[in-house]
Design a protein around this motif. Structure first.
Motif, PDB file in Angstrom:
ATOM      1  N   ILE A  88       0.845  -1.199   0.000  1.00 47.72           N
ATOM      2  CA  ILE A  88       0.000   0.000   0.000  1.00 47.72           C
ATOM      3  C   ILE A  88       0.880   1.249   0.000  1.00 47.72           C
ATOM      4  N   ALA A  89       1.881   1.284   0.865  1.00 47.88           N
ATOM      5  CA  ALA A  89       2.765   2.457   0.959  1.00 47.88           C
ATOM      6  C   ALA A  89       3.488   2.737  -0.352  1.00 47.88           C
ATOM      7  N   ALA A  90       3.771   1.700  -1.119  1.00 42.52           N
ATOM      8  CA  ALA A  90       4.468   1.872  -2.396  1.00 42.52           C
ATOM      9  C   ALA A  90       3.624   2.589  -3.438  1.00 42.52           C
ATOM     10  N   SER A  91       2.296   2.593  -3.245  1.00 41.96           N
ATOM     11  CA  SER A  91       1.401   3.155  -4.257  1.00 41.96           C
ATOM     12  C   SER A  91       0.628   4.379  -3.784  1.00 41.96           C
ATOM     13  N   THR A  92       1.034   4.989  -2.668  1.00 42.14           N
ATOM     14  CA  THR A  92       0.347   6.176  -2.167  1.00 42.14           C
ATOM     15  C   THR A  92       1.332   7.101  -1.472  1.00 42.14           C
ATOM     16  N   THR A  93       0.946   8.365  -1.357  1.00 41.63           N
ATOM     17  CA  THR A  93       1.736   9.311  -0.563  1.00 41.63           C
ATOM     18  C   THR A  93       1.113   9.516   0.813  1.00 41.63           C
ATOM     19  N   LEU A  94       0.007   8.843   1.085  1.00 42.60           N
ATOM     20  CA  LEU A  94      -0.633   8.930   2.398  1.00 42.60           C
ATOM     21  C   LEU A  94       0.198   8.198   3.444  1.00 42.60           C
ATOM     22  N   PRO A  95       0.128   8.633   4.709  1.00 40.66           N
ATOM     23  CA  PRO A  95       0.802   7.874   5.755  1.00 40.66           C
ATOM     24  C   PRO A  95       0.136   6.511   5.944  1.00 40.66           C
ATOM     25  N   VAL A  96       0.968   5.496   6.077  1.00 36.95           N
ATOM     26  CA  VAL A  96       0.496   4.130   6.297  1.00 36.95           C
ATOM     27  C   VAL A  96       1.047   3.663   7.636  1.00 36.95           C
ATOM     28  N   ILE A  97       0.150   3.151   8.469  1.00 38.64           N
ATOM     29  CA  ILE A  97       0.528   2.603   9.771  1.00 38.64           C
ATOM     30  C   ILE A  97       0.325   1.095   9.701  1.00 38.64           C
ATOM     31  N   GLY A  98       1.389   0.339   9.917  1.00 42.30           N
ATOM     32  CA  GLY A  98       1.308  -1.107   9.860  1.00 42.30           C
ATOM     33  C   GLY A  98       1.040  -1.721  11.215  1.00 42.30           C
ATOM     34  N   VAL A  99       0.170  -2.699  11.240  1.00 46.04           N
ATOM     35  CA  VAL A  99      -0.126  -3.461  12.458  1.00 46.04           C
ATOM     36  C   VAL A  99       0.254  -4.909  12.204  1.00 46.04           C
ATOM     37  N   PRO A 100       1.370  -5.361  12.772  1.00 45.47           N
ATOM     38  CA  PRO A 100       1.723  -6.776  12.626  1.00 45.47           C
ATOM     39  C   PRO A 100       0.755  -7.641  13.445  1.00 45.47           C
ATOM     40  N   ILE A 101       0.251  -8.680  12.828  1.00 46.99           N
ATOM     41  CA  ILE A 101      -0.696  -9.582  13.490  1.00 46.99           C
ATOM     42  C   ILE A 101       0.051 -10.828  13.964  1.00 46.99           C
ATOM     43  N   LYS A 102      -0.198 -11.171  15.215  1.00 45.76           N
ATOM     44  CA  LYS A 102       0.450 -12.347  15.803  1.00 45.76           C
ATOM     45  C   LYS A 102       0.063 -13.595  15.028  1.00 45.76           C
ATOM     46  N   GLY A 103       1.077 -14.359  14.669  1.00 41.48           N
ATOM     47  CA  GLY A 103       0.812 -15.579  13.907  1.00 41.48           C
ATOM     48  C   GLY A 103       1.863 -16.620  14.206  1.00 41.48           C
ATOM     49  N   MET A 104       2.524 -17.050  13.167  1.00 38.05           N
ATOM     50  CA  MET A 104       3.455 -18.175  13.241  1.00 38.05           C
ATOM     51  C   MET A 104       4.559 -17.987  14.290  1.00 38.05           C
ATOM     52  N   LEU A 105       5.232 -16.893  14.281  1.00 37.71           N
ATOM     53  CA  LEU A 105       6.363 -16.669  15.183  1.00 37.71           C
ATOM     54  C   LEU A 105       6.032 -15.598  16.215  1.00 37.71           C
ATOM     55  N   ASP A 106       4.842 -15.694  16.808  1.00 41.45           N
ATOM     56  CA  ASP A 106       4.333 -14.709  17.764  1.00 41.45           C
ATOM     57  C   ASP A 106       4.286 -13.309  17.177  1.00 41.45           C
ATOM     58  N   GLY A 107       4.200 -13.208  15.867  1.00 42.73           N
ATOM     59  CA  GLY A 107       4.095 -11.920  15.205  1.00 42.73           C
ATOM     60  C   GLY A 107       5.420 -11.294  14.838  1.00 42.73           C
ATOM     61  N   LEU A 108       6.523 -11.909  15.256  1.00 42.50           N
ATOM     62  CA  LEU A 108       7.844 -11.356  14.937  1.00 42.50           C
ATOM     63  C   LEU A 108       8.069 -11.336  13.428  1.00 42.50           C
ATOM     64  N   ASP A 109       7.629 -12.380  12.740  1.00 45.00           N
ATOM     65  CA  ASP A 109       7.777 -12.424  11.285  1.00 45.00           C
ATOM     66  C   ASP A 109       7.031 -11.264  10.628  1.00 45.00           C
ATOM     67  N   ALA A 110       5.813 -11.013  11.062  1.00 42.23           N
ATOM     68  CA  ALA A 110       5.023  -9.913  10.506  1.00 42.23           C
ATOM     69  C   ALA A 110       5.644  -8.568  10.857  1.00 42.23           C
ATOM     70  N   MET A 111       6.077  -8.416  12.101  1.00 44.83           N
ATOM     71  CA  MET A 111       6.662  -7.142  12.526  1.00 44.83           C
ATOM     72  C   MET A 111       7.902  -6.818  11.697  1.00 44.83           C
ATOM     73  N   LEU A 112       8.785  -7.784  11.525  1.00 49.33           N
ATOM     74  CA  LEU A 112      10.005  -7.535  10.758  1.00 49.33           C
ATOM     75  C   LEU A 112       9.693  -7.239   9.295  1.00 49.33           C
TER      76      LEU A 112
END
Length: 168
Positions: free
Chosen positions: A75-99
């Motif tokens: 999403i951030a690659a296709s807009t100039t709007l601020p994007v806030i990411g929320v990593p969702i806990k999953g396979m590696l307690d969310g560490l994979d998503a956060m990184l």
């Protein structure tokens, strides 16, 4: 009423986490929309959404994703709007998503909150909106004042807890 914040999640399985963002935006009287889009399953729709969001009046995007967590960055690659990411806990307690969300290339920033940090994402979005809206700023200030009151009450309650060797 037209949305100024867009909450996008990779699938509806993320809704239980993202409800905290919805509730906070509702409490702050911020018009928002909620949709599911997948960077991997609906890439064309994600790109179209991102390119058109600003023209629709969206001012901040909150994007939640787990596992590979490409959605906020795409999403951030296709807009100039601020994007806030929320990593969702999953396979590696969310560490994979956060990184995945934090490690964006230069020029494509995504603000990132903690794993399952939907409420903080909404607060950050409201802080951004408050820069240009005095009414929103006032509601946000009132909310922040309640945080102080909660801690002051907690300390009053803790003062009533008695132990033989407790000194306060």
């Amino acid at each position: 009423m037209n949305p100024v914040v867009s909450i996008i999640m990779g699938s509806t399985s993320d809704l239980p986490v993202m409800e905290k963002a919805c509730k906070f935006l509702d409490e702050m009287q911020i018009p928002f929309e909620v949709n599911a889009l997948s960077a991997h399953r609906t890439p064309d729709a994600v790109e179209t959404f991102a390119r058109e969001a600003k023209d629709r009046g969206i001012r901040v995007i909150i994007a939640a994703a787990g596992m590979a967590a490409a959605l906020p960055g795409v999403i951030a690659a296709s807009t100039t709007l601020p994007v806030i990411g929320v990593p969702i806990k999953g396979m590696l307690d969310g560490l994979d998503a956060m990184l995945s969300i934090i490690q964006m290339p230069p020029g494509i920033p995504v603000a990132t909150v903690g794993v399952n940090g939907a409420q903080n994402a909404a607060i950050l979005a409201v802080e951004m909106l408050a820069l240009a809206d005095a009414d929103v700023a006032q509601r946000l200030a009132q909310y922040k004042a309640t945080l102080k009151e909660k801690i002051e009450k907690a300390n009053r309650d803790l003062a009533e807890v008695k132990y033989t060797y407790k000194t306060n």
